[in-house]
Design a protein around this motif. Structure first.
Motif, mmCIF file in Angstrom:
data_model
loop_
_atom_site.group_PDB
_atom_site.id
_atom_site.type_symbol
_atom_site.label_atom_id
_atom_site.label_comp_id
_atom_site.label_asym_id
_atom_site.label_seq_id
_atom_site.Cartn_x
_atom_site.Cartn_y
_atom_site.Cartn_z
ATOM 1 N N VAL A 114 0.832 -1.201 0.000
ATOM 2 C CA VAL A 114 0.000 0.000 0.000
ATOM 3 C C VAL A 114 0.871 1.258 0.000
ATOM 4 O O VAL A 114 0.635 2.186 -0.778
ATOM 5 C CB VAL A 114 -0.966 -0.002 1.204
ATOM 6 C CG1 VAL A 114 -1.646 1.352 1.369
ATOM 7 C CG2 VAL A 114 -2.003 -1.111 1.051
ATOM 8 N N LEU A 115 1.906 1.282 0.843
ATOM 9 C CA LEU A 115 2.762 2.477 0.878
ATOM 10 C C LEU A 115 3.481 2.680 -0.446
ATOM 11 O O LEU A 115 3.583 3.813 -0.922
ATOM 12 C CB LEU A 115 3.771 2.391 2.022
ATOM 13 C CG LEU A 115 3.236 2.716 3.409
ATOM 14 C CD1 LEU A 115 4.375 2.929 4.391
ATOM 15 C CD2 LEU A 115 2.319 3.910 3.429
ATOM 16 N N LYS A 116 3.952 1.614 -1.050
ATOM 17 C CA LYS A 116 4.609 1.740 -2.361
ATOM 18 C C LYS A 116 3.618 2.225 -3.407
ATOM 19 O O LYS A 116 3.959 3.041 -4.275
ATOM 20 C CB LYS A 116 5.249 0.415 -2.759
ATOM 21 C CG LYS A 116 6.460 0.079 -1.895
ATOM 22 C CD LYS A 116 6.985 -1.314 -2.168
ATOM 23 C CE LYS A 116 8.128 -1.603 -1.229
ATOM 24 N NZ LYS A 116 7.873 -2.699 -0.321
ATOM 25 N N HIS A 117 2.383 1.763 -3.328
ATOM 26 C CA HIS A 117 1.343 2.230 -4.248
ATOM 27 C C HIS A 117 1.136 3.734 -4.103
ATOM 28 O O HIS A 117 1.010 4.458 -5.103
ATOM 29 C CB HIS A 117 0.025 1.494 -4.006
ATOM 30 C CG HIS A 117 -1.124 2.110 -4.728
ATOM 31 N ND1 HIS A 117 -1.269 2.034 -6.093
ATOM 32 C CD2 HIS A 117 -2.165 2.862 -4.275
ATOM 33 C CE1 HIS A 117 -2.366 2.695 -6.453
ATOM 34 N NE2 HIS A 117 -2.918 3.204 -5.372
ATOM 35 N N LEU A 118 1.092 4.222 -2.870
ATOM 36 C CA LEU A 118 0.880 5.653 -2.645
ATOM 37 C C LEU A 118 1.986 6.488 -3.265
ATOM 38 O O LEU A 118 1.725 7.546 -3.854
ATOM 39 C CB LEU A 118 0.765 5.954 -1.152
ATOM 40 C CG LEU A 118 -0.512 5.460 -0.489
ATOM 41 C CD1 LEU A 118 -0.457 5.691 1.013
ATOM 42 C CD2 LEU A 118 -1.734 6.130 -1.099
ATOM 43 N N ILE A 119 3.206 6.021 -3.155
ATOM 44 C CA ILE A 119 4.339 6.741 -3.748
ATOM 45 C C ILE A 119 4.176 6.824 -5.263
ATOM 46 O O ILE A 119 4.257 7.891 -5.865
ATOM 47 C CB ILE A 119 5.674 6.066 -3.373
ATOM 48 C CG1 ILE A 119 5.941 6.214 -1.876
ATOM 49 C CG2 ILE A 119 6.828 6.636 -4.195
ATOM 50 C CD1 ILE A 119 7.026 5.291 -1.348
ATOM 51 N N VAL A 120 3.934 5.682 -5.874
ATOM 52 C CA VAL A 120 3.824 5.613 -7.337
ATOM 53 C C VAL A 120 2.577 6.352 -7.824
ATOM 54 O O VAL A 120 2.602 7.018 -8.866
ATOM 55 C CB VAL A 120 3.826 4.136 -7.795
ATOM 56 C CG1 VAL A 120 3.533 4.011 -9.265
ATOM 57 C CG2 VAL A 120 5.156 3.481 -7.446
ATOM 58 N N HIS A 121 1.497 6.265 -7.086
ATOM 59 C CA HIS A 121 0.258 6.943 -7.450
ATOM 60 C C HIS A 121 0.489 8.444 -7.600
ATOM 61 O O HIS A 121 0.072 9.064 -8.583
ATOM 62 C CB HIS A 121 -0.811 6.650 -6.391
ATOM 63 C CG HIS A 121 -2.094 7.376 -6.613
ATOM 64 N ND1 HIS A 121 -2.413 8.535 -5.938
ATOM 65 C CD2 HIS A 121 -3.134 7.118 -7.446
ATOM 66 C CE1 HIS A 121 -3.599 8.946 -6.336
ATOM 67 N NE2 HIS A 121 -4.068 8.116 -7.250
ATOM 68 N N GLU A 122 1.178 9.029 -6.622
ATOM 69 C CA GLU A 122 1.419 10.471 -6.689
ATOM 70 C C GLU A 122 2.332 10.818 -7.853
ATOM 71 O O GLU A 122 2.075 11.777 -8.583
ATOM 72 C CB GLU A 122 2.006 10.990 -5.374
ATOM 73 C CG GLU A 122 2.150 12.486 -5.374
ATOM 74 C CD GLU A 122 2.068 13.118 -4.006
ATOM 75 O OE1 GLU A 122 2.304 14.341 -3.940
ATOM 76 O OE2 GLU A 122 1.758 12.430 -3.020
ATOM 77 N N VAL A 123 3.378 10.033 -8.052
ATOM 78 C CA VAL A 123 4.304 10.291 -9.161
ATOM 79 C C VAL A 123 3.551 10.235 -10.487
ATOM 80 O O VAL A 123 3.755 11.074 -11.368
ATOM 81 C CB VAL A 123 5.493 9.312 -9.132
ATOM 82 C CG1 VAL A 123 6.310 9.401 -10.401
ATOM 83 C CG2 VAL A 123 6.363 9.570 -7.902
ATOM 84 N N HIS A 124 2.662 9.275 -10.634
ATOM 85 C CA HIS A 124 1.848 9.148 -11.851
ATOM 86 C C HIS A 124 1.064 10.429 -12.120
ATOM 87 O O HIS A 124 1.091 10.984 -13.227
ATOM 88 C CB HIS A 124 0.900 7.952 -11.705
ATOM 89 C CG HIS A 124 -0.244 7.958 -12.658
ATOM 90 N ND1 HIS A 124 -0.103 7.655 -13.994
ATOM 91 C CD2 HIS A 124 -1.556 8.263 -12.469
ATOM 92 C CE1 HIS A 124 -1.280 7.758 -14.587
ATOM 93 N NE2 HIS A 124 -2.170 8.118 -13.691
#
Length: 151
Positions: A114-124
């Motif tokens: 979940v935390l890795k998803h949040l990082i990538v989500h924002e970068v996207h």
């Protein structure tokens, strides 16, 4: 992972400041892709981060009416309202939490996932904002990790 959150928050603040040069109408103007406009894309980033962290903490997710957020100041205010709690959770992160499972409905996720998803989500979404910045004839906020003082 903590430094990537710090990076995202620095870049987010830069985008908030970048947005202040535009009218509310420009920030809400319909754009191709993503969530359709600059302001609500920033709102989406904030709400997704908040809601996933709340899921991990066993808290309540937000119930917002997107159309209530009409200015960059509205979005910044919401960010500041939630940020300290989110930052405390992220900065308290340790490897033992990575493999804990979160079960939502019938889906299973690890906390680390979940935390890795949040990082990538924002970068996207920051990439989408960068394209829209160029459409407006303005340079986007830099996405450079270098020179941010993070290791």
């Amino acid at each position: 992972m903590k430094n990537l959150f710090l990076y995202n928050w620095m870049v987010r603040e830069d985008w908030f400041n970048w947005c202040k040069q535009f009218s509310n109408e420009q920030l809400l103007a319909e754009r191709k892709g993503g969530l359709g406009n600059i302001l609500h894309t920033l709102l989406h980033i904030i709400v997704v981060e908040h809601d996933w962290i709340q899921d991990l903490k066993g808290g309540r997710v937000a119930e917002l009416i997107v159309s209530d957020y009409r200015t960059i100041e509205d979005v910044i205010e919401l960010h500041h309202k939630w940020h300290d709690e989110i930052k405390e959770f992220v900065m308290g992160w340790h490897e033992d939490l990575d493999k804990i499972e979160l079960i939502l409905d019938e889906d299973r996720y690890t906390y680390g996932e979940v935390l890795k998803h949040l990082i990538v989500h924002e970068v996207h979404h920051i990439g989408q904002l960068s394209i829209w910045a160029r459409d407006l004839g303005k340079a986007p906020v830099t996405a450079n990790y270098i020179r941010k003082g993070l290791q």
